[in-house]
Design an enzyme around this catalytic site. Structure first.
Site, PDB file in Angstrom:
ATOM      1  N   ASP A  59     -21.191   7.737   3.689  1.00 50.09           N
ATOM      2  CA  ASP A  59     -20.299   8.894   3.769  1.00 50.09           C
ATOM      3  C   ASP A  59     -19.374   8.699   4.973  1.00 50.09           C
ATOM      4  OD1 ASP A  59     -21.881   9.537   6.059  1.00 50.09           O
ATOM      5  OD2 ASP A  59     -23.282  10.622   4.769  1.00 50.09           O
ATOM      6  N   ASP A  61     -17.479  10.318   8.421  1.00 45.22           N
ATOM      7  CA  ASP A  61     -17.427  11.359   9.438  1.00 45.22           C
ATOM      8  C   ASP A  61     -16.130  11.216  10.209  1.00 45.22           C
ATOM      9  OD1 ASP A  61     -20.241  12.511   9.299  1.00 45.22           O
ATOM     10  OD2 ASP A  61     -20.646  10.375   9.523  1.00 45.22           O
ATOM     11  N   ASP A 135     -26.075   9.508  19.230  1.00 42.88           N
ATOM     12  CA  ASP A 135     -27.431   8.983  19.416  1.00 42.88           C
ATOM     13  C   ASP A 135     -27.497   7.515  19.843  1.00 42.88           C
ATOM     14  OD1 ASP A 135     -26.535   8.300  16.873  1.00 42.88           O
ATOM     15  OD2 ASP A 135     -28.237   9.170  15.783  1.00 42.88           O
TER      16      ASP A 135
HETATM   17  P1  ATP Z   1     -25.426   7.294   7.520  1.00 41.28           P
HETATM   18  O1  ATP Z   1     -24.343   8.267   7.150  1.00 41.28           O
HETATM   19  O2  ATP Z   1     -25.178   5.908   7.108  1.00 41.28           O
HETATM   20  O3  ATP Z   1     -26.760   7.782   7.161  1.00 41.28           O
HETATM   21  P2  ATP Z   1     -24.651   7.988  10.186  1.00 41.28           P
HETATM   22  O4  ATP Z   1     -24.802   7.225  11.468  1.00 41.28           O
HETATM   23  O5  ATP Z   1     -23.259   8.260   9.734  1.00 41.28           O
HETATM   24  O6  ATP Z   1     -25.473   7.193   9.119  1.00 41.28           O
HETATM   25  P3  ATP Z   1     -24.987  10.801  10.071  1.00 41.28           P
HETATM   26  O7  ATP Z   1     -26.228  11.589   9.935  1.00 41.28           O
HETATM   27  O8  ATP Z   1     -23.984  10.843   8.976  1.00 41.28           O
HETATM   28  O9  ATP Z   1     -25.442   9.312  10.338  1.00 41.28           O
HETATM   29  O10 ATP Z   1     -24.327  11.236  11.445  1.00 41.28           O
HETATM   30  C1  ATP Z   1     -23.016  10.850  11.804  1.00 41.28           C
HETATM   31  C2  ATP Z   1     -22.947  10.530  13.288  1.00 41.28           C
HETATM   32  O11 ATP Z   1     -23.260  11.693  14.054  1.00 41.28           O
HETATM   33  C3  ATP Z   1     -23.929   9.473  13.767  1.00 41.28           C
HETATM   34  O12 ATP Z   1     -23.436   8.184  13.578  1.00 41.28           O
HETATM   35  C4  ATP Z   1     -24.078   9.825  15.226  1.00 41.28           C
HETATM   36  O13 ATP Z   1     -22.983   9.367  15.971  1.00 41.28           O
HETATM   37  C5  ATP Z   1     -24.000  11.343  15.205  1.00 41.28           C
HETATM   38  N1  ATP Z   1     -25.335  11.962  15.103  1.00 41.28           N
HETATM   39  C6  ATP Z   1     -25.952  12.359  13.969  1.00 41.28           C
HETATM   40  N2  ATP Z   1     -27.139  12.910  14.233  1.00 41.28           N
HETATM   41  C7  ATP Z   1     -27.293  12.874  15.576  1.00 41.28           C
HETATM   42  C8  ATP Z   1     -28.300  13.305  16.478  1.00 41.28           C
HETATM   43  N3  ATP Z   1     -29.414  13.864  16.020  1.00 41.28           N
HETATM   44  N4  ATP Z   1     -28.080  13.111  17.805  1.00 41.28           N
HETATM   45  C9  ATP Z   1     -26.949  12.535  18.261  1.00 41.28           C
HETATM   46  N5  ATP Z   1     -25.981  12.106  17.451  1.00 41.28           N
HETATM   47  C10 ATP Z   1     -26.116  12.268  16.125  1.00 41.28           C
HETATM   48 MG    MG Z   2     -22.616   9.365   8.090  1.00 41.83          MG
END
Ligand code: ATP
Ligand code: MG
Length: 429
Positions: A59, A61, A135
């Site tokens: 997805d 962001d 994170d």
């Molecule tokens: P994917 O979408 O592939 O599962 P992602 O890294 O994009 O992985 P998301 O849950 O979509 O994960 O979150 C988007 C972004 O928001 C992360 O890459 C991170 O930078 C931030 N993020 C998400 N959850 C947290 C958290 N619990 N603490 C700190 N930062 C977070």
């Molecule tokens: Mg994501």
């Protein structure tokens, strides 16, 4: 949190190797519209990380200096969601782009529990502070799809190259602020094949028990993400290796003690799920929970049966107990757990093969899941091959063959249909 002034200088060079052609047009469009409205807007997080690794993002962001209300005013199809963490979902075609306002680390007062867990994270900041509250370093890379420029405040690119997952800032503090980050760490290790940086690994070992204090509702989605994206097996093994599987599945704890391996039925289910996901087939979470929670359900079921309870009652009681206990750790919603129970019950009825129930079972909307669950039990030596083959054959049989197969079952009335209703033999098994 480290002092932002000591953070590495922004690297605004454009030697990122993101191929703009790989970007989803919807993500570019949302970024463009925000910029056109006068805001800062960049892609961030998993999409940038995955694109740099040559993987298709799950997805997209977008990070921006616009507040959620301002974002909502830019787009017609936008919805502000979340409370603890407010974001905007912008619909662009079939895609939903998550737009998140730049944040800074929340103030110390009022927003934390005694263990340092953050309760709300809605304090706006700028790009610098936003990078530091993310994170992992590889999750804090920003990319402007319109200029093809990247921004790396946290040496995420180096970690990406070395395939290292490193918490930004002090890992103990960051895990305490939000223990869900430990589950995310395992997910990214499983998905990306990255290793933990040594300090991150040490902090995880120290902090993992904080997971028990996370509201169960927050863990369900993370657990699904662990197991539903084609790397569930690896995720389960890593959770077990890091002593976290029994924290997420306390009902499995007796099966997981002392470096035990993950129960075979769970491994099998995850292998099947991974294979299905990788073939682009649908997977349903109730099936996965049917396998994950099965060892304790089976144990209770057997105990209740030995104490003389009828089978279906024993199964219901065992399921109620185990599901309730699991929900204290991970809030499995009723829409999921009710289907999980249906699968267990239907599978039991399949094994019973009551002649007059067979046709109804074949038409049951959960038949396929129950059949698959029976095959899973067969694979781990809990159901015999003849039973499974029978149910495999009957699905391909003609109408006449079905009648024949039912008639030759014990109690099936022989080759001719019996008129008199028969007394049930073997009422509970
Ligand atoms: P994917 O979408 O592939 O599962 P992602 O890294 O994009 O992985 P998301 O849950 O979509 O994960 O979150 C988007 C972004 O928001 C992360 O890459 C991170 O930078 C931030 N993020 C998400 N959850 C947290 C958290 N619990 N603490 C700190 N930062 C977070
Ligand atoms: Mg994501």
């Amino acid at each position: 949190m480290p002092d932002p002034s000591t953070a590495p200088q922004a690297d605004t060079s454009s030697d990122h190797t993101i191929d703009p052609a790989m970007l989803h047009p919807a993500a570019v469009d949302v970024t463009r519209q925000l910029q056109a409205a006068g805001y800062e807007a960049l892609l961030v997080g998993g999409c940038v990380r995955d694109l740099l690794l040559g993987m298709a993002p799950k997805d997209y962001d977008v990070a921006t200096d616009a507040t959620p209300e301002q974002v909502a005013r830019v787009f017609r199809r936008a919805r502000i969601i979340g409370r603890r963490f407010r974001i905007v979902h912008v619909r662009a075609g079939r895609e939903v782009i998550e737009v998140t306002t730049f944040r800074r680390a929340p103030d110390d007062e009022g927003g934390q529990t005694e263990q340092g867990r953050i309760l709300a994270d809605n304090e706006w900041g700028d790009l610098d502070s936003d990078a530091l509250r993310r994170d992992f370093t590889v999750n804090a890379l920003y990319y402007d799809p319109l200029t093809n420029e990247g921004i790396d405040h946290v040496d995420g690119l180096v970690d990406l190259e070395n395939r290292v997952l490193r918490v930004i800032g002090d890992p103990r503090q960051r895990f305490a602020e939000d223990p869900v980050r430990m589950v995310r760490a395992v997910r990214f290790m499983a998905k990306l094949g990255f290793d933990l940086a040594p300090e991150t690994a040490a902090a995880l070992a120290e902090c993992r028990n904080l997971l028990a204090g996370v509201p169960p509702a927050r863990l369900f989605d993370e657990v699904l993400k662990l197991f539903h994206y084609g790397h569930g097996m690896r995720a389960a093994e890593l959770l077990q290796a890091h002593g976290m599987l029994s924290l997420l599945f306390p009902v499995l704890a007796p099966w997981l003690e002392d470096d035990a391996t993950v129960p075979a039925i769970v491994i099998r289910a995850l292998e099947n799920t991974d294979a299905r996901v990788n073939e682009g087939k649908a997977v349903i979470s109730p099936f996965l929970f049917a396998a994950l929670l099965w060892p304790p359900v089976r144990e209770r079921f057997d105990a209740l049966r030995s104490s003389g309870r009828p089978a279906i009652e024993a199964l219901h009681r065992a399921s109620d107990h185990v599901v309730a206990e699991e929900c204290a750790a991970v809030a499995v919603p009723r829409r999921v757990s009710s289907v999980t129970r249906e699968i267990w019950e239907l599978e039991h009825r399949l094994a019973d093969r009551r002649p007059r129930a067979v046709k109804g079972l074949l038409e049951n909307r959960r038949f396929r899941a129950a059949y698959d669950f029976m095959m899973l039990r067969n694979a781990v030596g809990e159901r015999d091959a003849e039973l499974c083959q029978w149910w495999t054959r009957i699905q391909e049989a003609s109408e006449a063959q079905v009648v024949e197969m039912i008639a030759t079952l014990p109690g099936g009335g022989g080759r001719r249909r019996s008129r008199r209703p028969r007394k049930r033999k073997n009422p509970a098994q």
